[in-house]
Design a protein around this motif. Structure first.
Motif, mmCIF file in Angstrom:
data_model
loop_
_atom_site.group_PDB
_atom_site.id
_atom_site.type_symbol
_atom_site.label_atom_id
_atom_site.label_comp_id
_atom_site.label_asym_id
_atom_site.label_seq_id
_atom_site.Cartn_x
_atom_site.Cartn_y
_atom_site.Cartn_z
ATOM 1 N N ALA A 153 36.006 -41.275 -59.147
ATOM 2 C CA ALA A 153 35.606 -42.879 -58.999
ATOM 3 C C ALA A 153 35.178 -43.509 -59.843
ATOM 4 O O ALA A 153 36.352 -44.858 -60.246
ATOM 5 C CB ALA A 153 35.695 -43.062 -57.096
ATOM 6 N N CYS A 154 33.776 -43.177 -60.136
ATOM 7 C CA CYS A 154 33.052 -44.256 -60.995
ATOM 8 C C CYS A 154 34.157 -43.750 -62.880
ATOM 9 O O CYS A 154 33.982 -44.342 -63.852
ATOM 10 C CB CYS A 154 32.040 -43.537 -61.145
ATOM 11 S SG CYS A 154 31.035 -43.928 -60.236
ATOM 12 N N GLN A 155 35.099 -42.681 -62.575
ATOM 13 C CA GLN A 155 35.455 -42.412 -64.006
ATOM 14 C C GLN A 155 36.545 -43.175 -63.833
ATOM 15 O O GLN A 155 36.850 -43.013 -65.320
ATOM 16 C CB GLN A 155 35.193 -40.901 -64.052
ATOM 17 C CG GLN A 155 33.947 -40.320 -64.744
ATOM 18 C CD GLN A 155 33.776 -38.462 -65.231
ATOM 19 O OE1 GLN A 155 34.775 -38.419 -66.137
ATOM 20 N NE2 GLN A 155 33.646 -37.835 -64.486
ATOM 21 N N GLU A 156 37.222 -42.934 -63.264
ATOM 22 C CA GLU A 156 38.830 -43.189 -62.957
ATOM 23 C C GLU A 156 39.059 -44.738 -62.642
ATOM 24 O O GLU A 156 39.573 -45.843 -63.234
ATOM 25 C CB GLU A 156 39.632 -42.471 -62.461
ATOM 26 C CG GLU A 156 40.567 -41.572 -62.476
ATOM 27 C CD GLU A 156 41.215 -40.671 -61.693
ATOM 28 O OE1 GLU A 156 41.212 -41.228 -60.372
ATOM 29 O OE2 GLU A 156 40.701 -39.545 -61.197
ATOM 30 N N PHE A 157 38.062 -45.371 -61.940
ATOM 31 C CA PHE A 157 37.991 -47.243 -61.386
ATOM 32 C C PHE A 157 37.325 -47.629 -61.922
ATOM 33 O O PHE A 157 37.316 -49.029 -62.524
ATOM 34 C CB PHE A 157 38.190 -47.072 -59.942
ATOM 35 C CG PHE A 157 39.565 -46.416 -59.277
ATOM 36 C CD1 PHE A 157 40.380 -47.193 -59.019
ATOM 37 C CD2 PHE A 157 39.520 -45.427 -59.234
ATOM 38 C CE1 PHE A 157 41.765 -46.915 -58.607
ATOM 39 C CE2 PHE A 157 40.987 -44.649 -58.761
ATOM 40 C CZ PHE A 157 42.377 -45.091 -58.351
ATOM 41 N N GLY A 158 35.562 -47.516 -61.943
ATOM 42 C CA GLY A 158 34.684 -48.169 -62.099
ATOM 43 C C GLY A 158 34.099 -48.638 -60.878
ATOM 44 O O GLY A 158 33.398 -49.713 -60.938
#
Length: 352
Positions: free
Chosen positions: A71-76
């Motif tokens: 989630a942090c890598q794809e969306f932030g």
């Protein structure tokens, strides 16, 4: 009306304009045509990843951490709901009836709306153009320098830091200080637990101490109903400078994130928080986790309220990429910087 008088009128805020019978958007708020919301690709709504932190203590912990990392890598950005039992904070996936939250969250939204309903003379007591002021009522983004104003009024309160500022918070409404005190304490505890999980998902668990003595700002944002929402924005495209933001919003849509080069609207979930990575954490992660550009749209039917709990390193603490995340395959990508220098930059520059 002289240019100086007109500028002063706009600096009194959007709600003050609306209270005086505004029927169309003044030129000061009209964006250049290429920057208007309907002239930028909008790809409808998006459901952000929902992270189940309740399972972090069990056998599913590796899977949940992997989901958090993705989630942090794809969306932030990601989203969660909260339940509080016995004064502890727990995060659940797709829980409909939860116990915290309802009282602390409900009071926070209610008292915030009542602040913006106060007579202008009462709100004006806290008005300041000083970006460093610990308590500040203002409008737009940087009302001293913005060429085009944002359709937003805000109340900024310094909360968790090396100094207790709560005695400076507004004394009206009468229950504002109490509601804000409870809410800011709970969101600070929540931030600490979320940050602990994010650091573990990143594979950096021995540097938690630098995040424990940071600062917390509460930004209460008010976006009055706008007669011509296609001409303006509540906030222009930007990323949050700090480490992590916990955003509470009412049920009026407005938050939009830039995903795959398109603008998508985040669908509000009742009594939930939207969490997003800030620039400081992007630097710390050496670009592994990205801060994401987002903006706020307004509408002609309903005013919108959001409460952003902004968590950062202390103002003069330099943030630097973690040495654990730097090697021959992943060279250092960022220079050291600190929050105080960034605020000084905003004070002296047209925000872009």
């Amino acid at each position: 009306m002289s240019m100086q008088a007109e500028q002063h009128m706009y600096q009194q805020g959007v709600q003050h304009l609306c209270d005086n019978g505004l029927t169309q958007v003044p030129n000061k708020y009209i964006l250049p045509e290429p920057e208007r919301p309907l002239n930028v690709v909008d790809d409808g709504c998006i459901n952000l990843p929902i992270i189940d932190f309740a399972q972090l203590q069990g056998e599913n912990r590796p899977r949940v951490l992997a989901s958090l990392s993705k989630a942090c890598q794809e969306f932030g950005f990601f989203q969660f709901k909260v339940e509080v039992k016995l004064c502890e904070l727990w995060m659940w996936m797709q829980v409909i009836n939860h116990g915290l939250g309802d009282e602390a969250i409900g009071k926070m939204i209610d008292v915030s709306k009542r602040f913006f309903e106060l007579p202008f003379e009462e709100r004006q007591r806290y008005m300041s153009s000083d970006l460093h002021a610990p308590v500040r009522y203002g409008t737009s983004f940087n009302q001293n320098n913005d060429k085009v104003f944002c359709w937003r009024d805000f109340l900024k309160l310094s909360c968790h830091s090396m100094q207790d500022y709560s005695s400076l918070w507004p004394s009206s409404p009468l229950d504002l200080r109490e509601a804000m005190g409870v809410y800011s304490t709970k969101t600070q505890h929540l931030y600490e637990r979320v940050m602990e999980a994010i650091l573990e998902s990143l594979g950096v668990t021995n540097e938690t101490a630098i995040f424990e003595q940071g600062s917390q700002l509460m930004m209460v944002n008010w976006y009055p109903a706008c007669p011509q929402p296609q001409l303006t924005l509540g906030l222009p495209p930007h990323s949050d400078y700090g480490l992590l933001t916990l955003l509470l919003q009412d049920q009026v849509e407005g938050l939009q994130i830039q995903h795959n080069d398109k603008w998508v609207t985040v669908k509000p979930i009742p009594n939930s928080f939207v969490v997003n990575i800030g620039d400081q954490f992007e630097i710390f992660s050496n670009g592994r986790y990205k801060s994401v550009v987002h903006r706020v749209a307004v509408n002609s039917m309903r005013s919108r309220l959001s409460v952003a709990s902004l968590h950062s390193l202390n103002a003069n603490y330099n943030v630097t990429p973690s040495p654990i995340l730097i090697d021959d395959s992943n060279p250092r990508l960022y220079q050291d910087t600190n929050y105080a220098d960034f605020v000084d930059y905003l004070s002296s520059s047209d925000f872009k």
